[in-house]
Design a protein around this motif. Structure first.
Motif, mmCIF file in Angstrom:
data_model
loop_
_atom_site.group_PDB
_atom_site.id
_atom_site.type_symbol
_atom_site.label_atom_id
_atom_site.label_comp_id
_atom_site.label_asym_id
_atom_site.label_seq_id
_atom_site.Cartn_x
_atom_site.Cartn_y
_atom_site.Cartn_z
ATOM 1 N N THR A 1 -9.768 5.695 -1.019
ATOM 2 C CA THR A 1 -8.992 4.703 -0.487
ATOM 3 C C THR A 1 -8.138 3.813 -1.704
ATOM 4 O O THR A 1 -6.867 3.605 -1.486
ATOM 5 C CB THR A 1 -9.971 3.570 0.333
ATOM 6 N N SER A 61 -2.786 13.198 4.799
ATOM 7 C CA SER A 61 -3.340 12.032 5.383
ATOM 8 C C SER A 61 -4.011 12.657 6.897
ATOM 9 O O SER A 61 -5.073 12.207 7.297
ATOM 10 C CB SER A 61 -2.155 10.975 5.966
ATOM 11 N N SER A 71 -3.231 7.492 4.732
ATOM 12 C CA SER A 71 -4.237 8.033 3.932
ATOM 13 C C SER A 71 -5.225 6.771 3.578
ATOM 14 O O SER A 71 -6.383 7.190 3.543
ATOM 15 C CB SER A 71 -3.788 8.621 2.544
ATOM 16 N N VAL A 72 -5.027 5.677 3.527
ATOM 17 C CA VAL A 72 -5.843 4.564 3.273
ATOM 18 C C VAL A 72 -6.573 4.463 4.657
ATOM 19 O O VAL A 72 -7.789 4.166 4.399
ATOM 20 C CB VAL A 72 -5.099 3.191 2.765
ATOM 21 N N SER A 95 -9.067 7.174 5.344
ATOM 22 C CA SER A 95 -10.055 7.243 3.863
ATOM 23 C C SER A 95 -11.179 5.797 4.387
ATOM 24 O O SER A 95 -12.188 6.086 4.368
ATOM 25 C CB SER A 95 -9.549 6.994 2.637
ATOM 26 N N ILE A 133 0.784 -1.165 0.079
ATOM 27 C CA ILE A 133 -0.020 -0.103 -0.016
ATOM 28 C C ILE A 133 0.791 1.344 0.062
ATOM 29 O O ILE A 133 1.586 1.410 0.929
ATOM 30 C CB ILE A 133 -0.762 0.139 1.318
ATOM 31 N N ASP A 191 -10.643 9.121 -8.213
ATOM 32 C CA ASP A 191 -10.761 9.875 -6.663
ATOM 33 C C ASP A 191 -11.179 11.209 -6.932
ATOM 34 O O ASP A 191 -11.918 11.843 -6.003
ATOM 35 C CB ASP A 191 -9.297 9.769 -6.131
ATOM 36 N N HIS A 200 -5.195 5.977 -2.785
ATOM 37 C CA HIS A 200 -4.052 5.883 -1.931
ATOM 38 C C HIS A 200 -3.348 4.539 -2.057
ATOM 39 O O HIS A 200 -2.161 4.489 -1.326
ATOM 40 C CB HIS A 200 -4.537 6.516 -0.707
ATOM 41 N N MET A 201 -4.072 3.554 -2.112
ATOM 42 C CA MET A 201 -3.330 2.194 -2.169
ATOM 43 C C MET A 201 -2.421 2.083 -3.209
ATOM 44 O O MET A 201 -1.207 1.648 -3.255
ATOM 45 C CB MET A 201 -4.278 1.252 -2.295
#
Length: 344
Positions: free
Chosen positions: A173, A309, A126-127, A130, A121, A187, A176-177
């Motif tokens: 999500t 983030s 951030s993931v 999110s 990731i 996004d 940011h992955m």
């Protein structure tokens, strides 16, 4: 407590409209994917031009990506990492560590900071944030579906607010992955749709456009919002992908929405002298302060936690507060919300 006037609004209609919206969002995602197949990334940064970075990437590819490719672990392949992208990531980390050891500044690569990935990731925090934002809307939707009487005229609008929120944070999500052209586009467009729906909802709630006497005005308002979003998407996809314009458009729309809710809060707090009437204005203030984090762009702390983030983290509690406000405003005292009660 001031309550909305009760009017009949069949639940089957709202369920059907929500289902149609979900299908429309899925179709939109597919169409955007098709367009993105013909796009290519153009973002560049100072780090990309560093000679040591270029030499590192070239040497890594020659050693690992030509005749006998070095196999990657399964979890990396599942997230679509390949040999060239693995070389790029490894060289970002290597060059960044070398520059830090020599007292030099941290540079961006391909428009992003060199994050330390986790299980493949790219931006773990951030993931995480999110996902938590998306869960706020998911939990809010479940609570409203369970508790909100279908006779409330705003029920379908609040449900769609939750759906747009989940759609927005799902693509945040995914982006940011793994940062691809397609995930970036999704996004941005999902965030834009969410922001614009917020503007669509505000006058409906504040000026009671849901009433039958305003049916024509509501249709016109809906057409204006759909046309605006269509023109926005056409400009970005068909004319020029402009990051500055996209940000400016979202800031303008969000500012109008925030102004409307601030007006609502001042008006009703002055009349009712009740603290809950000021909640929307306080939520707006929180979100404005959270957005200021975007202006404090800095290299990620410990290679993982950056201003972006932190901005995502700062929007979690306002989302929870918003759903509690909706419940307080429209539901009987027996309503029980699924989030902790530390929100005032």
């Amino acid at each position: 407590m001031w309550l909305l006037p009760r009017t009949h609004f069949p639940s089957s209609s709202s369920s059907s409209s929500s289902g149609s919206l979900c299908r429309a969002l899925a179709i939109f995602s597919f169409l955007l994917f098709a367009v993105s197949l013909f796009a290519s990334p153009t973002a560049a940064s100072r780090g990309d031009r560093l000679p040591e970075f270029k030499d590192c990437v070239q040497g890594c590819k020659e050693r690992n990506c030509l005749s006998e490719k070095t196999p990657l672990p399964l979890h990396l392949r599942l997230l679509l990492w390949n040999c060239p992208s693995e070389c790029d990531y490894a060289c970002q980390r290597s060059v960044t560590a070398s520059r830090a050891a020599n007292g030099q500044s941290t540079e961006q690569f391909h428009g992003k900071w060199p994050f330390k990935r986790l299980w493949g990731i790219q931006e773990p925090f951030s993931v995480l944030f999110s996902i938590l934002n998306g869960y706020v809307h998911y939990a809010g939707l479940k609570s409203l579906k369970r508790e909100l009487p279908r006779s409330y005229p705003l029920y379908p609008y609040y449900r769609l607010f939750s759906i747009f929120g989940m759609f927005c944070w799902f693509w945040s999500t995914v982006f940011h992955m793994r940062d691809f052209v397609f995930t970036e586009r999704m996004d941005y467009f999902a965030a834009g749709a969410n922001v614009l729906y917020g503007l669509y909802l505000a006058p409906i709630r504040i000026f009671r456009l849901y009433r039958s006497t305003y049916a024509r005005a509501l249709r016109i308002w809906g057409i204006v919002c759909i046309a605006s979003y269509t023109a926005h998407a056409y400009f970005l996809l068909g004319i020029r992908w402009d990051y500055t314009y996209n940000m400016a458009a979202n800031v303008v729309v969000g500012s109008i929405t925030n102004t409307l809710w601030t007006y609502w809060s001042i008006r009703h707090y002055t009349r009712l002298k009740s603290f809950w009437a000021a909640w929307p204005g306080l939520i707006v203030m929180w979100l404005i302060m959270a957005m200021s984090l975007e202006l404090l762009d800095f290299p990620p702390l410990a290679g993982a936690l950056d201003a972006h983030s932190l901005w995502h983290a700062a929007t979690i509690l306002p989302g929870m507060w918003w759903y509690k406000y909706v419940a307080t405003l429209t539901l009987p005292p027996s309503f029980s919300y699924s989030f902790p009660s530390f929100i005032p």
